[in-house]
Write a protein that holds these residues in place. Structure first.
Motif, PDB file in Angstrom:
ATOM      1  N   GLN A 102      -0.991  -2.211  -6.406  1.00 40.24           N
ATOM      2  CA  GLN A 102      -0.854  -2.273  -4.998  1.00 40.24           C
ATOM      3  C   GLN A 102      -1.488  -3.843  -4.703  1.00 40.24           C
ATOM      4  O   GLN A 102      -2.477  -4.244  -5.072  1.00 40.24           O
ATOM      5  CB  GLN A 102      -1.788  -1.431  -4.093  1.00 40.24           C
ATOM      6  N   SER A 122       0.889  -1.117  -0.021  1.00 42.40           N
ATOM      7  CA  SER A 122       0.020   0.064   0.039  1.00 42.40           C
ATOM      8  C   SER A 122       0.781   1.149  -0.077  1.00 42.40           C
ATOM      9  O   SER A 122       1.804   1.273   0.717  1.00 42.40           O
ATOM     10  CB  SER A 122      -0.863   0.055   1.183  1.00 42.40           C
ATOM     11  N   LYS A 160     -18.185   5.123  -8.750  1.00 44.94           N
ATOM     12  CA  LYS A 160     -17.047   5.597  -8.294  1.00 44.94           C
ATOM     13  C   LYS A 160     -15.917   5.414  -9.180  1.00 44.94           C
ATOM     14  O   LYS A 160     -15.404   4.498  -9.552  1.00 44.94           O
ATOM     15  CB  LYS A 160     -16.865   4.699  -7.010  1.00 44.94           C
ATOM     16  N   ARG A 195     -10.908   3.827   3.204  1.00 42.21           N
ATOM     17  CA  ARG A 195     -11.463   4.242   4.642  1.00 42.21           C
ATOM     18  C   ARG A 195     -12.227   3.285   5.295  1.00 42.21           C
ATOM     19  O   ARG A 195     -12.406   2.393   4.675  1.00 42.21           O
ATOM     20  CB  ARG A 195     -12.362   5.314   4.283  1.00 42.21           C
ATOM     21  N   THR A 216      -5.717  -0.060   0.711  1.00 43.32           N
ATOM     22  CA  THR A 216      -6.774  -0.006   1.735  1.00 43.32           C
ATOM     23  C   THR A 216      -7.673   1.358   1.531  1.00 43.32           C
ATOM     24  O   THR A 216      -6.965   2.529   1.047  1.00 43.32           O
ATOM     25  CB  THR A 216      -6.233   0.204   3.217  1.00 43.32           C
TER      26      THR A 216
HETATM   27  C1  BTN Z   1     -11.958   5.334   0.205  1.00 39.61           C
HETATM   28  O1  BTN Z   1     -12.309   5.542  -0.906  1.00 39.61           O
HETATM   29  O2  BTN Z   1     -12.120   4.490   0.991  1.00 39.61           O
HETATM   30  C2  BTN Z   1     -10.370   5.740  -0.054  1.00 39.61           C
HETATM   31  C3  BTN Z   1      -9.425   4.952  -1.039  1.00 39.61           C
HETATM   32  C4  BTN Z   1      -8.017   5.180  -1.095  1.00 39.61           C
HETATM   33  C5  BTN Z   1      -7.145   4.472  -1.898  1.00 39.61           C
HETATM   34  C6  BTN Z   1      -5.572   4.944  -2.143  1.00 39.61           C
HETATM   35  S1  BTN Z   1      -4.933   4.209  -3.398  1.00 39.61           S
HETATM   36  C7  BTN Z   1      -3.426   4.946  -2.950  1.00 39.61           C
HETATM   37  C8  BTN Z   1      -3.549   4.843  -1.185  1.00 39.61           C
HETATM   38  N1  BTN Z   1      -2.918   3.634  -0.737  1.00 39.61           N
HETATM   39  C9  BTN Z   1      -3.733   2.923  -0.187  1.00 39.61           C
HETATM   40  O3  BTN Z   1      -3.580   1.870   0.221  1.00 39.61           O
HETATM   41  N2  BTN Z   1      -5.044   3.615  -0.099  1.00 39.61           N
HETATM   42  C10 BTN Z   1      -4.854   4.726  -0.881  1.00 39.61           C
END
Ligand code: BTN
Length: 266
Positions: A38, A14, A107, A44, A42
């Motif tokens: 990735q 990530s 989305k 939210r 992850t």
């Molecule tokens: C969401 O909509 O829940 C937020 C998503 C965020 C994803 C990005 S991708 C780059 C960064 N690395 C991750 O593991 N998550 C964020």
């Protein structure tokens, strides 16, 4: 303006985790980790972020010090995503409060922001941005019709690095205005599609959902929902899911289906 420096990698578990580690070791503001894919992206609330090659996955480090209302990082970054995507593609995405970037109710991207404070000051914020750029239709179908990509919307591939730079340019300009004390409320309120919609919300703290109409966003970035004669103020962290039922302002942003809470974040 933020001085961006990039660490590009082929695959990260990530980018958020990599940037967090770099921040702890003292990496300066503007350090940006970008991955082509990735393995454990992850979103939210601990959700999985599906991250095949073809998307933009980046996390950047900010050191905002005593900035006012740090809880607005998610929303301000979502505005930058809307502006950046618009600049490169001509698409007109909108925000589903607090952090989803949508096109036509599906989305396209999402934002996450994690802040750490030390003695009343924010010592670092790690902002993560995911945007479906050239992600294919079959990969989107796996997310059961709730997601789209720039490629699907335009019918052609785009250069992911252009989207990245446009988002960061836009963020940098917003961040400068914010740090100099200018009110950004008008800028983000215009882009939040949720306002005016009937929404169905589940709060982490309560059993069952409740419905109301999203009326506004207060200066701290909380959503104000009216329900009968009363109003309720909801902070982003309290929200488990949200469904828009009707959108009188921009029909194209109506979300047609209710997200399955077990599914990936799309
Ligand atoms: C969401 O909509 O829940 C937020 C998503 C965020 C994803 C990005 S991708 C780059 C960064 N690395 C991750 O593991 N998550 C964020």
């Amino acid at each position: 303006m933020v001085r961006w420096t990039f660490r590009d990698v082929d695959e990260a578990d990530s980018t958020q985790a990599v940037a967090r580690e770099m921040a702890v070791r003292g990496a300066p503001e503007g350090t940006t980790v970008v991955a082509r894919s990735q393995s454990s992206g992850t979103g939210r609330l601990g959700r999985r972020w599906v991250s095949p090659i073809g998307g933009l996955y980046m996390s950047f480090i900010l050191r905002p010090g005593g900035i006012a209302r740090p809880e607005l990082f998610t929303l301000v970054t979502a505005v930058a995503v809307v502006e950046g995507v618009h600049e490169v593609t001509g698409l007109a995405p909108s925000i589903r409060w607090p952090n989803d970037v949508l096109v036509g109710g599906r989305k396209l991207g999402g934002v996450i922001a994690e802040a750490q404070a030390y003695r009343q000051e924010i010592s670092q914020v790690i902002v993560g941005v995911g945007v479906n750029c050239n992600t294919s239709e079959s990969e989107m179908q796996a997310l059961r019709g709730e997601a789209t990509s720039i490629g699907m919307e335009l019918g052609r591939r785009i250069e992911i690095s252009r989207v990245r730079l446009a988002i960061l340019d836009s963020f940098s300009a917003l961040y400068d205005r914010w740090k100099s004390g200018r009110d950004l409320g008008q800028t983000w309120r215009q882009k939040v599609a949720t306002l005016g919609s009937d929404v169905s919300i589940k709060l982490k703290s309560e059993e069952g959902a409740f419905s109301g109409t999203a009326r506004g966003i207060d200066d701290d970035g909380n959503l104000i929902v009216s329900r009968g004669k009363g109003t309720m103020t909801i902070s982003a962290g309290d929200l488990e899911w949200l469904r828009e039922r009707h959108h009188p302002i921009r029909q194209s942003t109506t979300n047609p289906s209710e997200p399955d809470r077990k599914s990936p974040p799309f």
